[in-house]
Design a protein around this motif. Structure first.
Motif, PDB file in Angstrom:
ATOM      1  N   ARG A 130       0.861  -1.185   0.000  1.00  0.00           N
ATOM      2  CA  ARG A 130       0.000   0.000   0.000  1.00  0.00           C
ATOM      3  C   ARG A 130       0.892   1.227   0.000  1.00  0.00           C
ATOM      4  O   ARG A 130       1.848   1.310   0.772  1.00  0.00           O
ATOM      5  CB  ARG A 130      -0.916  -0.003   1.227  1.00  0.00           C
ATOM      6  N   TYR A 131       0.575   2.191  -0.848  1.00  0.00           N
ATOM      7  CA  TYR A 131       1.409   3.383  -1.000  1.00  0.00           C
ATOM      8  C   TYR A 131       0.628   4.632  -0.610  1.00  0.00           C
ATOM      9  O   TYR A 131      -0.522   4.812  -1.019  1.00  0.00           O
ATOM     10  CB  TYR A 131       1.887   3.513  -2.452  1.00  0.00           C
ATOM     11  N   ILE A 132       1.274   5.474   0.199  1.00  0.00           N
ATOM     12  CA  ILE A 132       0.715   6.792   0.511  1.00  0.00           C
ATOM     13  C   ILE A 132       1.795   7.828   0.227  1.00  0.00           C
ATOM     14  O   ILE A 132       2.903   7.736   0.764  1.00  0.00           O
ATOM     15  CB  ILE A 132       0.287   6.902   1.984  1.00  0.00           C
ATOM     16  N   HIS A 133       1.474   8.803  -0.604  1.00  0.00           N
ATOM     17  CA  HIS A 133       2.460   9.832  -0.908  1.00  0.00           C
ATOM     18  C   HIS A 133       2.715  10.679   0.344  1.00  0.00           C
ATOM     19  O   HIS A 133       1.775  11.003   1.079  1.00  0.00           O
ATOM     20  CB  HIS A 133       1.966  10.726  -2.044  1.00  0.00           C
ATOM     21  N   PRO A 134       3.968  11.023   0.603  1.00  0.00           N
ATOM     22  CA  PRO A 134       4.310  11.799   1.798  1.00  0.00           C
ATOM     23  C   PRO A 134       3.524  13.092   1.955  1.00  0.00           C
ATOM     24  O   PRO A 134       3.269  13.527   3.078  1.00  0.00           O
ATOM     25  CB  PRO A 134       5.806  12.089   1.613  1.00  0.00           C
ATOM     26  N   SER A 135       3.120  13.708   0.853  1.00  0.00           N
ATOM     27  CA  SER A 135       2.366  14.963   0.943  1.00  0.00           C
ATOM     28  C   SER A 135       0.999  14.760   1.588  1.00  0.00           C
ATOM     29  O   SER A 135       0.400  15.708   2.105  1.00  0.00           O
ATOM     30  CB  SER A 135       2.181  15.579  -0.448  1.00  0.00           C
ATOM     31  N   LEU A 136       0.495  13.532   1.545  1.00  0.00           N
ATOM     32  CA  LEU A 136      -0.822  13.233   2.110  1.00  0.00           C
ATOM     33  C   LEU A 136      -0.735  12.614   3.492  1.00  0.00           C
ATOM     34  O   LEU A 136      -1.708  12.627   4.244  1.00  0.00           O
ATOM     35  CB  LEU A 136      -1.584  12.280   1.176  1.00  0.00           C
ATOM     36  N   SER A 137       0.406  12.049   3.823  1.00  0.00           N
ATOM     37  CA  SER A 137       0.514  11.284   5.065  1.00  0.00           C
ATOM     38  C   SER A 137       0.277  12.135   6.304  1.00  0.00           C
ATOM     39  O   SER A 137      -0.333  11.681   7.269  1.00  0.00           O
ATOM     40  CB  SER A 137       1.885  10.612   5.153  1.00  0.00           C
ATOM     41  N   GLN A 138       0.742  13.384   6.294  1.00  0.00           N
ATOM     42  CA  GLN A 138       0.577  14.242   7.465  1.00  0.00           C
ATOM     43  C   GLN A 138      -0.901  14.438   7.777  1.00  0.00           C
ATOM     44  O   GLN A 138      -1.322  14.356   8.930  1.00  0.00           O
ATOM     45  CB  GLN A 138       1.250  15.594   7.215  1.00  0.00           C
ATOM     46  N   PHE A 139      -1.699  14.669   6.754  1.00  0.00           N
ATOM     47  CA  PHE A 139      -3.134  14.875   6.950  1.00  0.00           C
ATOM     48  C   PHE A 139      -3.843  13.574   7.305  1.00  0.00           C
ATOM     49  O   PHE A 139      -4.626  13.500   8.241  1.00  0.00           O
ATOM     50  CB  PHE A 139      -3.753  15.472   5.688  1.00  0.00           C
ATOM     51  N   LEU A 140      -3.530  12.501   6.577  1.00  0.00           N
ATOM     52  CA  LEU A 140      -4.235  11.247   6.767  1.00  0.00           C
ATOM     53  C   LEU A 140      -3.907  10.583   8.094  1.00  0.00           C
ATOM     54  O   LEU A 140      -4.773   9.964   8.709  1.00  0.00           O
ATOM     55  CB  LEU A 140      -3.905  10.283   5.622  1.00  0.00           C
ATOM     56  N   SER A 163      15.386   4.312  11.250  1.00  0.00           N
ATOM     57  CA  SER A 163      16.033   3.494  10.215  1.00  0.00           C
ATOM     58  C   SER A 163      15.940   2.012  10.556  1.00  0.00           C
ATOM     59  O   SER A 163      15.669   1.173   9.690  1.00  0.00           O
ATOM     60  CB  SER A 163      17.503   3.903  10.057  1.00  0.00           C
ATOM     61  N   LYS A 164      16.149   1.684  11.827  1.00  0.00           N
ATOM     62  CA  LYS A 164      16.072   0.285  12.263  1.00  0.00           C
ATOM     63  C   LYS A 164      14.646  -0.252  12.143  1.00  0.00           C
ATOM     64  O   LYS A 164      14.431  -1.397  11.747  1.00  0.00           O
ATOM     65  CB  LYS A 164      16.569   0.156  13.703  1.00  0.00           C
ATOM     66  N   ILE A 165      13.678   0.593  12.485  1.00  0.00           N
ATOM     67  CA  ILE A 165      12.272   0.187  12.394  1.00  0.00           C
ATOM     68  C   ILE A 165      11.889  -0.106  10.945  1.00  0.00           C
ATOM     69  O   ILE A 165      11.251  -1.123  10.644  1.00  0.00           O
ATOM     70  CB  ILE A 165      11.366   1.290  12.983  1.00  0.00           C
ATOM     71  N   LEU A 166      12.274   0.790  10.028  1.00  0.00           N
ATOM     72  CA  LEU A 166      11.956   0.602   8.607  1.00  0.00           C
ATOM     73  C   LEU A 166      12.602  -0.677   8.082  1.00  0.00           C
ATOM     74  O   LEU A 166      11.979  -1.431   7.318  1.00  0.00           O
ATOM     75  CB  LEU A 166      12.437   1.803   7.788  1.00  0.00           C
ATOM     76  N   LYS A 167      13.830  -0.929   8.488  1.00  0.00           N
ATOM     77  CA  LYS A 167      14.542  -2.124   8.034  1.00  0.00           C
ATOM     78  C   LYS A 167      13.868  -3.386   8.550  1.00  0.00           C
ATOM     79  O   LYS A 167      13.679  -4.358   7.801  1.00  0.00           O
ATOM     80  CB  LYS A 167      15.998  -2.077   8.491  1.00  0.00           C
ATOM     81  N   ASP A 183       9.351   3.828   4.052  1.00  0.00           N
ATOM     82  CA  ASP A 183       9.128   5.113   4.697  1.00  0.00           C
ATOM     83  C   ASP A 183       8.301   4.942   5.963  1.00  0.00           C
ATOM     84  O   ASP A 183       7.693   3.898   6.204  1.00  0.00           O
ATOM     85  CB  ASP A 183       8.452   6.107   3.742  1.00  0.00           C
ATOM     86  N   ARG A 184       8.252   5.988   6.768  1.00  0.00           N
ATOM     87  CA  ARG A 184       7.582   5.935   8.066  1.00  0.00           C
ATOM     88  C   ARG A 184       6.067   5.801   7.928  1.00  0.00           C
ATOM     89  O   ARG A 184       5.421   5.202   8.794  1.00  0.00           O
ATOM     90  CB  ARG A 184       7.954   7.172   8.897  1.00  0.00           C
ATOM     91  N   THR A 185       5.503   6.359   6.852  1.00  0.00           N
ATOM     92  CA  THR A 185       4.056   6.220   6.647  1.00  0.00           C
ATOM     93  C   THR A 185       3.658   4.768   6.538  1.00  0.00           C
ATOM     94  O   THR A 185       2.702   4.307   7.180  1.00  0.00           O
ATOM     95  CB  THR A 185       3.621   6.966   5.373  1.00  0.00           C
ATOM     96  N   ASN A 186       4.392   4.000   5.736  1.00  0.00           N
ATOM     97  CA  ASN A 186       4.068   2.590   5.582  1.00  0.00           C
ATOM     98  C   ASN A 186       4.423   1.787   6.817  1.00  0.00           C
ATOM     99  O   ASN A 186       3.833   0.726   7.068  1.00  0.00           O
ATOM    100  CB  ASN A 186       4.770   2.032   4.342  1.00  0.00           C
ATOM    101  N   ALA A 187       5.366   2.282   7.622  1.00  0.00           N
ATOM    102  CA  ALA A 187       5.648   1.633   8.908  1.00  0.00           C
ATOM    103  C   ALA A 187       4.438   1.757   9.825  1.00  0.00           C
ATOM    104  O   ALA A 187       4.027   0.782  10.482  1.00  0.00           O
ATOM    105  CB  ALA A 187       6.871   2.272   9.559  1.00  0.00           C
TER     106      ALA A 187
END
Length: 211
Positions: free
Chosen positions: A120-130, A185-189, A195-199
């Protein structure tokens, strides 16, 4: 690849279509708009590999999108507005992607790759709001996976889910921003996400947080 696009005529729409045809040779793009999109629901639904749906201001897209989901279609939402109340009900529907009209061609390519691979992909420009304005973390489940994160990484993960930026996380946890970046970085790995949104989405989908 068979793609349908429900989007009003614009230079952006033309650019996306041109990109798809160049990047994915042999791709067939069915282009629709607010006046003829019902033909997709009547004739082509169920045979598309991917459907792009624009957030059209004067049309309630929730029922249309729900019909597409019920037909097991992969659906990505496109919008030019980073803060639009119409996004929230569609975000709750867990679509395959949330795209921003201002994204680069590399970002679009990455988004399609993620979606085609089942992500699932969320563009960073939308993640702050969503995420920040919609999700309020109430508590962390006691049955969170053992051994996945350290205690500090879970604390950082909770801050990410609340929409906190690195400097805010550092202040809240009394650690340096450099340390925050290392933990992120460790969490994403560990989650195998980019990216943090998908995390955060991974954590919510697995119900590590009660929202």
């Amino acid at each position: 690849m068979k793609i349908a696009m429900v989007k009003e005529p614009s230079l952006i729409r033309d650019g996306i279509i041109s990109f798809l045809e160049q990047q994915y040779p042999g791709t067939n793009v069915l282009v629709l708009n607010s006046r003829n999109y019902t033909s997709l629901l009547q004739e082509s639904l169920g045979v598309m590999d991917l459907i792009f749906v624009d957030l059209i201001a004067d049309i309630d897209m929730t029922e249309i999108v729900r019909t597409m989901i019920d037909s097991n279609q992969k659906v990505v939402l496109c919008t030019s507005q980073t803060e639009n109340e119409g996004l929230l009900p569609l975000f709750k529907m867990n679509l395959n992607g949330y795209l921003f009209d201002g994204m680069t061609s590399d970002e679009l390519k990455n988004a399609i790759t993620v979606v085609n691979n089942g992500g699932r992909y969320i563009h960073p420009s939308l993640s702050q709001f969503l995420l920040k304005d919609y999700i309020e973390i109430q508590s962390i489940r006691s049955n969170k996976p053992i051994g996945l994160f350290s205690k500090r990484e879970w604390e950082v993960m909770e801050q990410l889910a609340k929409g906190s930026k690195n400097d805010e996380i550092a202040a809240n946890l009394y650690i340096s921003e450099k340390t925050v970046k290392n933990h992120v970085s460790k969490i994403l790995k560990k989650l195998e996400v980019t990216d943090r949104t998908n995390a955060v989405l991974t954590a919510i989908r697995n119900k590590w947080f009660v929202v």
